[in-house]
Design a protein around this motif. Structure first.
Motif: not given
Length: 223
Positions: A16-18, A20-22, A50-51
């Motif tokens: 997951l990266t920034d 993405d929306n968790i 993710t933020q």
């Protein structure tokens, strides 16, 4: 209620990266496994990533003060490097960190431990230094997540589960719930997660479903 009475189900994801929306990620990878009596827990470092709450060491220029103060932190601590200390100073303020370290040192002289982290601000204890989180972000310093209670509520609303938490858990049997939906007892959930069922590295399982938690609560109340 004990951990043994509950099933903990880790959920694998991709990295997951920034971008993405968790909440979207949990819906994509875990929706079919989540029931109305379950509690969804997610690792705080992944929520923070993710933020976009991370910084690369090469983007930092540790000050002389950071290089000095980091020497007063235990070697296993995330602030024991000049980069980790500078990250904390950027988050909470240089003078607050300096003052808290001084008071913490005085506290230790009279047998009072932990004052530094109590006084230095919430982000100080949550920062992960490099190698402290999942690849490829093991090359970054990661802050704690923003609005963990709001994240937990958003997960509950989207997935229709009994509750949700954002948790900070490690392999040293230290667990804390940073954000939780109403009705959950953070210390109780932290104890359930104490053995760290998360796998934020090669396992890529930053989501853990506590199955049938609501039913266990009802059973406990009925006894």
């Amino acid at each position: 209620m004990t951990e043994q009475a509950l099933e903990l189900k880790p959920v694998p994801t991709r990295i997951l990266t920034d971008k993405d929306n968790i909440v979207d990620v949990i819906e994509k990878y875990a929706k079919e496994d989540i029931g109305p009596q379950d509690v969804v827990s997610v690792a705080e470092s992944v929520v923070a990533i993710t933020q976009g709450r991370f910084v690369r060491p090469e983007e930092l220029q540790p000050s002389l003060l950071a290089r000095v103060l980091c020497r007063f932190i235990a070697k296993e601590g995330s602030l024991a490097s000049a980069y980790g200390m500078q990250t904390a100073m950027n988050a909470e303020g240089s003078w607050r960190i300096t003052w808290s370290l001084f008071v913490g040192f005085l506290g230790k002289l009279v047998g009072r431990s932990g004052l530094f982290y109590e006084l230095a601000g919430g982000q100080t204890a949550l920062i992960d230094d490099v190698t402290g989180t999942m690849p490829p972000f093991d090359k970054c310093l990661v802050y704690g997540p923003a609005d963990p209670n709001g994240v937990a509520e958003a997960i509950k609303q989207r997935l229709g589960c009994y509750g949700a938490v954002v948790a900070d858990v490690n392999d040293l049997k230290r667990a804390a719930v940073l954000g939780a939906t109403q009705g959950l007892v953070p210390k109780e959930i932290a104890q359930i997660l104490i053995n760290n069922p998360f796998g934020n590295a090669s396992q890529k399982t930053p989501i853990v479903i506590i199955k049938n938690y609501g039913l266990a609560v009802q059973k406990t109340v009925a006894q």
